[in-house]
Scaffold this motif. Structure first.
Motif, mmCIF file in Angstrom:
data_model
loop_
_atom_site.group_PDB
_atom_site.id
_atom_site.type_symbol
_atom_site.label_atom_id
_atom_site.label_comp_id
_atom_site.label_asym_id
_atom_site.label_seq_id
_atom_site.Cartn_x
_atom_site.Cartn_y
_atom_site.Cartn_z
ATOM 1 N N SER A 97 -0.093 8.266 30.707
ATOM 2 C CA SER A 97 1.011 9.182 30.997
ATOM 3 C C SER A 97 0.668 10.590 30.515
ATOM 4 N N ARG A 99 2.050 13.487 29.189
ATOM 5 C CA ARG A 99 2.322 14.164 27.917
ATOM 6 C C ARG A 99 1.727 13.418 26.732
ATOM 7 N N GLU A 177 6.556 8.377 26.363
ATOM 8 C CA GLU A 177 6.249 9.552 27.178
ATOM 9 C C GLU A 177 7.336 10.614 27.041
ATOM 10 N N ASP A 181 6.870 14.417 25.563
ATOM 11 C CA ASP A 181 7.313 15.593 26.312
ATOM 12 C C ASP A 181 8.193 16.489 25.428
ATOM 13 N N GLN A 182 9.146 15.883 24.730
ATOM 14 C CA GLN A 182 10.043 16.645 23.867
ATOM 15 C C GLN A 182 9.275 17.306 22.718
ATOM 16 N N SER A 185 7.337 20.277 23.901
ATOM 17 C CA SER A 185 8.267 21.399 24.114
ATOM 18 C C SER A 185 8.640 22.050 22.791
#
Length: 232
Positions: A97, A99, A177, A181-182, A185
């Motif tokens: 995946s 991220r 995943e 992602d978080q 960010s």
């Protein structure tokens, strides 16, 4: 093949195809397995997910032997070693995946920046040291990173997750995943402050009863949450 085995083979195919449809992997990367009959059923090597058939799902024992005309995934050893080391593991999902893989290229796991890292059973999701794919060294690095957790990242590679069913293992891979992602960010503004060990210990305690209903909660579990009042 028995009815039970046919059903598991269908579920392996459905889960493998879900890796693509959910964006957790691309092409033929990644692999899926389920524990079965003192061994496992695992996706074959190099066959596109859309071309999978029940007869192409490979049965392996837990000593590394396979049966039939199709080679198992090149990552079979990671699956085998999870089943050998974790008696509660019933299914394994490995994927590249985006991220989680991006983080893994920095040899970086996911710290306690958010309480949901507890979904994998620990106060962080670790990243296993790099080793060549399909090797004993990679499998050992994975087991070391997992410890008592149910998911980890694999350096310069991707992620792996296991659970009590294919549905749960796939769901956990999706959670990993999302957390990756978080976290990526959050890193735009700098390294986020982690939750303290005492808070993560409390979160892990509460996670033991998360999602349970009243008839499955014991006294300690019920005490983990402020319970709403039932109105008759």
């Amino acid at each position: 093949m028995t009815t039970a085995e046919n059903q598991l083979r269908r579920e392996v195919i459905r889960t493998a195809r879900a890796l693509q449809s959910t964006g957790l992997t691309h092409g033929t990367s990644g692999n899926v397995s389920v524990r079965y009959n003192n061994g496992m059923l695992i996706t074959p090597s190099g066959i596109p997910y859309e071309d999978l058939e029940m007869k192409k799902i490979v049965f392996m024992d837990l000593e590394g032997g396979y049966f039939g005309d199709f080679l198992p995934s090149s990552e079979w050893r990671m699956h085998m070693d999870i089943y050998r080391n974790y008696k509660d593991a019933e299914a394994v999902v490995h994927c590249h995946s985006a991220r989680a893989t991006a983080l893994s290229t920095h040899n970086k796991g996911i710290p306690a920046f958010h309480y949901m890292v507890a979904v994998a059973g620990g106060d962080q999701i670790k990243c296993a040291d790099y080793a060549t794919f399909g090797t004993k060294a990679l499998s050992k690095a994975m087991i070391d990173a997992l410890e008592d957790r149910t998911a980890c990242l694999l350096a310069h590679h991707g992620q792996i997750a296991f659970g009590p069913s294919l549905h749960k293992a796939l769901g956990l891979a999706g959670e990993v995943e999302a957390l990756a992602d978080q976290y990526l960010s959050a890193l735009v503004l700098g390294e986020p402050a982690p939750l303290c060990p005492a808070e993560m210990k409390e979160i892990l305690r509460k996670f033991k009863s998360y999602g349970k209903q009243l008839d499955t909660l014991d006294g300690d579990d019920a005490g983990a949450f402020e319970m709403p009042q039932r109105r008759d």
